[in-house]
Design a protein around this motif. Structure first.
Motif, PDB file in Angstrom:
ATOM      1  N   ASN A  72      68.850  19.116  63.560  1.00  0.00           N
ATOM      2  CA  ASN A  72      70.211  19.347  63.066  1.00  0.00           C
ATOM      3  C   ASN A  72      70.206  20.205  61.804  1.00  0.00           C
ATOM      4  OD1 ASN A  72      69.112  17.500  61.366  1.00  0.00           O
ATOM      5  ND2 ASN A  72      70.789  16.027  61.473  1.00  0.00           N
ATOM      6  N   ILE A  73      69.264  21.112  61.694  1.00  0.00           N
ATOM      7  CA  ILE A  73      69.199  22.030  60.558  1.00  0.00           C
ATOM      8  C   ILE A  73      70.252  23.122  60.754  1.00  0.00           C
ATOM      9  CG2 ILE A  73      67.395  23.486  61.590  1.00  0.00           C
ATOM     10  CD1 ILE A  73      66.175  23.679  58.762  1.00  0.00           C
ATOM     11  N   PRO A  74      71.024  23.459  59.727  1.00  0.00           N
ATOM     12  CA  PRO A  74      72.083  24.465  59.901  1.00  0.00           C
ATOM     13  C   PRO A  74      71.513  25.883  59.999  1.00  0.00           C
ATOM     14  CG  PRO A  74      72.087  23.657  57.659  1.00  0.00           C
ATOM     15  CD  PRO A  74      71.069  22.844  58.405  1.00  0.00           C
ATOM     16  N   CYS A  75      72.107  26.672  60.874  1.00  0.00           N
ATOM     17  CA  CYS A  75      71.713  28.074  61.047  1.00  0.00           C
ATOM     18  C   CYS A  75      72.218  28.880  59.844  1.00  0.00           C
ATOM     19  CB  CYS A  75      72.299  28.620  62.344  1.00  0.00           C
ATOM     20  SG  CYS A  75      72.050  30.391  62.589  1.00  0.00           S
ATOM     21  N   PRO A  76      71.358  29.705  59.225  1.00  0.00           N
ATOM     22  CA  PRO A  76      71.819  30.498  58.088  1.00  0.00           C
ATOM     23  C   PRO A  76      72.818  31.588  58.485  1.00  0.00           C
ATOM     24  CG  PRO A  76      69.441  30.794  58.434  1.00  0.00           C
ATOM     25  CD  PRO A  76      69.927  29.835  59.458  1.00  0.00           C
ATOM     26  N   ARG A  77      72.850  31.983  59.756  1.00  0.00           N
ATOM     27  CA  ARG A  77      73.758  33.051  60.190  1.00  0.00           C
ATOM     28  C   ARG A  77      75.136  32.519  60.563  1.00  0.00           C
ATOM     29  NH1 ARG A  77      71.633  36.720  64.813  1.00  0.00           N
ATOM     30  NH2 ARG A  77      70.363  37.580  63.147  1.00  0.00           N
TER      31      ARG A  77
END
Length: 125
Positions: A72-77
């Protein structure tokens, strides 16, 4: 010109070896005691020292791969909270475990943002 030499007794590869007593170079078998004189006294050695940083490989359709774990790590884009992860497969002396993430929405490849910049592998954006 370099060529391969083989043992006359056991057919294994012969390797260059210095005969300290006679002060000559011979081709010697590492299995048996066979040796033969060297005609060409030049030994070639080619050391390639390359230091390559990890790079993200082909990430097409990894988001739909059912065998990969999700995080569940957020996408930087795009900010999506779902990404698949996989470990670096390079053959390095160090056994660091670098995880690569691929966003399931926009297919963006990235690494853990908590890694220091000098330890962060190259990613393709």
């Amino acid at each position: 010109m370099a060529s391969l030499h083989f043992c006359q007794e056991c057919n294994n590869l012969l390797y260059p070896k210095a005969d300290e007593q006679r002060r000559i170079m011979v081709y010697a078998c590492r299995i048996c005691q066979y040796e033969e004189m060297v005609e060409n006294k030049c030994v070639y050695r080619n050391d390639l020292l390359t230091v390559a940083r990890e790079k993200v490989g082909v990430t097409t359709d990894l988001g739909s791969d059912a065998t990969l774990a999700h995080s569940n790590i957020p996408c930087p884009r795009c900010g999506n909270d779902d990404a698949v992860l996989y470990q670096d497969q390079s053959k390095r002396k160090e056994t660091r475990m670098i995880l690569f993430y691929v966003c399931t929405r926009c297919n963006n490849s990235f690494t853990d943002p908590t890694l220091p910049n000098e330890n962060r592998p190259e990613t393709t954006d």
